[in-house]
Scaffold this motif. Structure first.
Motif, PDB file in Angstrom:
ATOM      1  N   ILE A  10       0.850  -1.180   0.000  1.00 46.63           N
ATOM      2  CA  ILE A  10       0.000   0.000   0.000  1.00 46.63           C
ATOM      3  C   ILE A  10       0.887   1.230   0.000  1.00 46.63           C
ATOM      4  CG2 ILE A  10      -1.869   1.196   1.206  1.00 46.63           C
ATOM      5  CD1 ILE A  10      -2.537  -1.425   2.564  1.00 46.63           C
ATOM      6  N   HIS A  11       0.541   2.211  -0.834  1.00 47.95           N
ATOM      7  CA  HIS A  11       1.359   3.408  -0.933  1.00 47.95           C
ATOM      8  C   HIS A  11       1.083   4.360   0.213  1.00 47.95           C
ATOM      9  CE1 HIS A  11       2.762   2.201  -4.824  1.00 47.95           C
ATOM     10  NE2 HIS A  11       1.524   2.051  -5.243  1.00 47.95           N
ATOM     11  N   PRO A  12       2.110   5.065   0.695  1.00 46.85           N
ATOM     12  CA  PRO A  12       1.901   6.040   1.750  1.00 46.85           C
ATOM     13  C   PRO A  12       0.949   7.133   1.271  1.00 46.85           C
ATOM     14  CG  PRO A  12       4.245   5.593   1.451  1.00 46.85           C
ATOM     15  CD  PRO A  12       3.520   4.945   0.305  1.00 46.85           C
ATOM     16  N   CYS A  13       0.206   7.709   2.217  1.00 45.94           N
ATOM     17  CA  CYS A  13      -0.688   8.791   1.832  1.00 45.94           C
ATOM     18  C   CYS A  13      -0.593   9.911   2.853  1.00 45.94           C
ATOM     19  CB  CYS A  13      -2.136   8.296   1.724  1.00 45.94           C
ATOM     20  SG  CYS A  13      -2.804   7.636   3.256  1.00 45.94           S
ATOM     21  N   PHE A  14      -1.229  11.035   2.526  1.00 42.97           N
ATOM     22  CA  PHE A  14      -1.194  12.228   3.346  1.00 42.97           C
ATOM     23  C   PHE A  14      -1.779  11.968   4.731  1.00 42.97           C
ATOM     24  CE2 PHE A  14      -3.582  16.128   4.541  1.00 42.97           C
ATOM     25  CZ  PHE A  14      -2.508  16.953   4.777  1.00 42.97           C
ATOM     26  N   LEU A  15      -1.141  12.458   5.755  1.00 45.81           N
ATOM     27  CA  LEU A  15      -1.614  12.249   7.121  1.00 45.81           C
ATOM     28  C   LEU A  15      -2.087  13.577   7.705  1.00 45.81           C
ATOM     29  CD1 LEU A  15       1.222   9.971   8.540  1.00 45.81           C
ATOM     30  CD2 LEU A  15      -0.836   9.320   7.325  1.00 45.81           C
ATOM     31  N   PRO A  16      -3.381  13.887   7.655  1.00 47.28           N
ATOM     32  CA  PRO A  16      -3.871  15.134   8.214  1.00 47.28           C
ATOM     33  C   PRO A  16      -3.901  15.092   9.726  1.00 47.28           C
ATOM     34  CG  PRO A  16      -5.696  13.827   7.408  1.00 47.28           C
ATOM     35  CD  PRO A  16      -4.443  13.087   7.045  1.00 47.28           C
ATOM     36  N   SER A  17      -3.910  16.262  10.322  1.00 43.99           N
ATOM     37  CA  SER A  17      -3.981  16.344  11.775  1.00 43.99           C
ATOM     38  C   SER A  17      -5.326  15.856  12.260  1.00 43.99           C
ATOM     39  CB  SER A  17      -3.783  17.810  12.205  1.00 43.99           C
ATOM     40  OG  SER A  17      -4.074  17.968  13.555  1.00 43.99           O
ATOM     41  N   SER A  18      -5.325  15.247  13.433  1.00 44.48           N
ATOM     42  CA  SER A  18      -6.586  14.725  13.979  1.00 44.48           C
ATOM     43  C   SER A  18      -7.189  15.634  15.019  1.00 44.48           C
ATOM     44  CB  SER A  18      -6.342  13.351  14.618  1.00 44.48           C
ATOM     45  OG  SER A  18      -5.446  13.488  15.696  1.00 44.48           O
ATOM     46  N   GLY A  19      -6.577  16.720  15.326  1.00 47.16           N
ATOM     47  CA  GLY A  19      -7.100  17.577  16.365  1.00 47.16           C
ATOM     48  C   GLY A  19      -7.384  18.968  15.865  1.00 47.16           C
ATOM     49  N   GLY A  20      -8.024  19.779  16.730  1.00 49.35           N
ATOM     50  CA  GLY A  20      -8.310  21.153  16.388  1.00 49.35           C
ATOM     51  C   GLY A  20      -9.549  21.296  15.560  1.00 49.35           C
ATOM     52  N   ASP A  21     -10.079  22.554  15.504  1.00 52.84           N
ATOM     53  CA  ASP A  21     -11.310  22.759  14.755  1.00 52.84           C
ATOM     54  C   ASP A  21     -11.054  23.177  13.330  1.00 52.84           C
ATOM     55  OD1 ASP A  21     -10.386  25.314  15.018  1.00 52.84           O
ATOM     56  OD2 ASP A  21     -11.989  26.005  16.341  1.00 52.84           O
ATOM     57  N   GLY A  22      -9.797  23.466  12.958  1.00 55.48           N
ATOM     58  CA  GLY A  22      -9.454  23.761  11.586  1.00 55.48           C
ATOM     59  C   GLY A  22     -10.080  25.047  11.069  1.00 55.48           C
ATOM     60  N   SER A  23     -10.566  25.949  11.973  1.00 54.95           N
ATOM     61  CA  SER A  23     -11.317  27.117  11.534  1.00 54.95           C
ATOM     62  C   SER A  23     -10.469  28.095  10.753  1.00 54.95           C
ATOM     63  CB  SER A  23     -11.943  27.806  12.753  1.00 54.95           C
ATOM     64  OG  SER A  23     -10.937  28.197  13.674  1.00 54.95           O
ATOM     65  N   SER A  24      -9.161  28.118  10.963  1.00 55.53           N
ATOM     66  CA  SER A  24      -8.301  29.078  10.279  1.00 55.53           C
ATOM     67  C   SER A  24      -7.468  28.421   9.189  1.00 55.53           C
ATOM     68  CB  SER A  24      -7.371  29.747  11.300  1.00 55.53           C
ATOM     69  OG  SER A  24      -6.524  28.773  11.902  1.00 55.53           O
ATOM     70  N   MET A  25      -7.791  27.193   8.840  1.00 55.74           N
ATOM     71  CA  MET A  25      -7.014  26.483   7.846  1.00 55.74           C
ATOM     72  C   MET A  25      -7.768  26.402   6.524  1.00 55.74           C
ATOM     73  SD  MET A  25      -4.496  26.039   9.773  1.00 55.74           S
ATOM     74  CE  MET A  25      -3.431  25.116   8.655  1.00 55.74           C
ATOM     75  N   PHE A  26      -6.977  26.149   5.463  1.00 56.14           N
ATOM     76  CA  PHE A  26      -7.540  25.998   4.120  1.00 56.14           C
ATOM     77  C   PHE A  26      -7.088  24.657   3.566  1.00 56.14           C
ATOM     78  CE2 PHE A  26      -7.245  30.480   4.998  1.00 56.14           C
ATOM     79  CZ  PHE A  26      -8.437  31.007   4.507  1.00 56.14           C
ATOM     80  N   TYR A  27      -8.026  23.910   3.034  1.00 54.55           N
ATOM     81  CA  TYR A  27      -7.766  22.559   2.537  1.00 54.55           C
ATOM     82  C   TYR A  27      -7.845  22.564   1.007  1.00 54.55           C
ATOM     83  CZ  TYR A  27      -8.565  21.389   7.416  1.00 54.55           C
ATOM     84  OH  TYR A  27      -8.486  21.320   8.773  1.00 54.55           O
ATOM     85  N   ALA A  28      -6.704  22.324   0.372  1.00 52.68           N
ATOM     86  CA  ALA A  28      -6.610  22.390  -1.086  1.00 52.68           C
ATOM     87  C   ALA A  28      -6.695  20.988  -1.684  1.00 52.68           C
ATOM     88  CB  ALA A  28      -5.301  23.052  -1.506  1.00 52.68           C
ATOM     89  N   VAL A  29      -7.577  20.807  -2.639  1.00 54.83           N
ATOM     90  CA  VAL A  29      -7.730  19.538  -3.341  1.00 54.83           C
ATOM     91  C   VAL A  29      -7.254  19.734  -4.778  1.00 54.83           C
ATOM     92  CG1 VAL A  29      -9.333  17.767  -4.127  1.00 54.83           C
ATOM     93  CG2 VAL A  29      -9.670  18.857  -1.900  1.00 54.83           C
ATOM     94  N   ARG A  30      -6.118  19.128  -5.106  1.00 50.74           N
ATOM     95  CA  ARG A  30      -5.558  19.243  -6.457  1.00 50.74           C
ATOM     96  C   ARG A  30      -6.032  18.099  -7.348  1.00 50.74           C
ATOM     97  NH1 ARG A  30       0.714  20.455  -6.823  1.00 50.74           N
ATOM     98  NH2 ARG A  30       0.868  18.355  -5.919  1.00 50.74           N
TER      99      ARG A  30
END
Length: 405
Positions: A10-30
């Motif tokens: 199985i190929h490695p994949c992106f590991l997002p953070s599991s905590g926080g509310d993410g209110s000030s973050m931006f999630y980019a889907v390429r």
């Protein structure tokens, strides 16, 4: 979904953070179902979860996120084949579902949009299935297993179900980046129920092309499951009429599914009815999973929640297989491949996973911070976790030897 981990494949994949509310973050889907920038992980996950070779990343600024999407973005399919567990609809008769297939459009739903040109009319002709499906041979190591059965996920949906310009699609998912992963437009009459049946047919065709005899098909379609496991025999003996004497609307589709299923050992799991699910009971008997309990990981349900979360996330191994069946919520298991790189496996309702004895792993919740899971053991449970390094245990040596094969 039951997955037998073959971590080396199985190929490695992106590991997002599991905590926080993410209110000030931006999630980019390429690369995903819909390319763009999202302001929550929940929205982002809808675009990338179980999407083959998805490309996405979290940024602190919108400008960085837009730059990541940038000129390298590629148009991707708006339909994907993953499923999120079995529908919570209660058990219904064959007559109920038969009526539902011809019901008014007010009932129509689509779990995921399947976009198609509005100028394209659905093909209303009956489709004859006289072609043999063929595909290049795929190594057995590329599949996920439940014991000696191969696991596949199927799904179907239809936008504007019951309307003139309905558009339906089918999807089959064998695993991350798998060469047999498929999403196609449904031929013939465009309905949600036909899409679900055809998705299962496609999976079986693909399995047969790989000489697979034992299959676990995961679908959220009660109609498909009940039809092929409970109703088909009665329909055939009754001249393809329902229990109320009406013609079976999807006769040709079920005839095809029934024919394809011959010579196959197919299993179905139902995450909503696990307490009385006969297939789960049979699996427990076959694997001798004699011990079972339910664990709920949530701050209001689990004593010493914060300490337990930290313990779960410490890299460790066990001397026995770890079996988990997700009943509610979602989270991540991280495992190491043969090159010692992390692989992240998203687990949600309906998923079952077996972590072999000796494999280094860890667990964390996603941003919903909730999961309810069944824990299964052979005999009395042994909860001891050995944090890394623990290479001196025979179980670790046996697993490393397995990876080298």
């Amino acid at each position: 979904m039951l997955r037998r981990l073959l971590a080396a494949l199985i190929h490695p994949c992106f590991l997002p953070s599991s905590g926080g509310d993410g209110s000030s973050m931006f999630y980019a889907v390429r690369r995903g179902r819909r390319i763009g920038v999202y302001q929550s992980w929940e929205e982002c996950r809808e675009q990338v979860n179980r999407y083959p070779a998805a490309s996405f990343k979290k940024f602190a600024s919108e400008a960085e996120a837009l730059s990541f999407v940038g000129s390298e973005a590629r148009q991707s399919s708006s339909y994907s084949a993953g499923t999120s567990g079995i529908s919570s609809l209660t058990q219904k008769s064959d007559s109920y579902w038969n009526e539902l297939e011809t019901a008014s459009p007010s009932y129509s739903t689509c779990k995921r949009p399947y976009e198609q040109s509005s100028e394209e009319e659905p093909n209303k002709k009956h489709v004859k299935y006289n072609e043999t499906y063929s595909a290049p041979s795929v190594s057995k190591d590329k599949f996920s297993y439940m014991g000696d059965s191969v696991v596949v996920y199927t799904d179907g949906c239809c936008s504007s179900n019951g309307r003139r310009k309905a558009r339906a699609g089918v999807g089959v998912y064998w695993g991350p980046g798998h060469p047999l992963n498929t999403s196609d437009r449904l031929p013939g009459r465009q309905t949600n129920q036909r899409a679900e049946i055809h998705a299962a047919c496609k999976a079986i065709e693909q399995a047969k092309s790989q000489n697979i005899k034992k299959l676990v098909i995961y679908t959220d379609s009660k109609f498909t499951i009940n039809g092929i496991t409970s109703w088909v025999d009665n329909w055939k003996s009754n001249g393809w009429r329902t229990s109320t004497g009406k013609d079976v609307i999807n006769k040709e589709d079920f005839e095809r599914l029934d024919e394809l299923s011959e010579g196959m050992e197919i299993q179905w799991l139902d995450a909503d009815n696990y307490e009385t699910d006969p297939d789960l009971a049979r699996i427990r008997k076959e694997k001798n999973y004699s011990w079972m309990d339910i664990i709920t990981i949530h701050k209001d349900k689990l004593p010493n929640y914060q300490d337990k979360i930290k313990i779960f996330y410490e890299e460790h191994l066990h001397l026995d297989d770890e079996i988990r069946y997700i009943l509610e919520g979602s989270g991540y298991f991280d495992v190491r491949d043969k090159d010692d790189k992390w692989i992240r496996i998203f687990m949600e309702k309906g998923d079952m996973i077996t972590l072999p004895a000796g494999i280094y792993h860890r667990f964390t919740l996603d941003e919903n911070n909730y999961v309810k899971a069944m824990r299964l053991f052979v005999g009395e449970p042994v909860w001891t976790a050995y944090n890394r390094p623990a290479d001196h245990f025979p179980a670790r040596g046996q697993y490393v030897k397995f990876l080298a094969q």
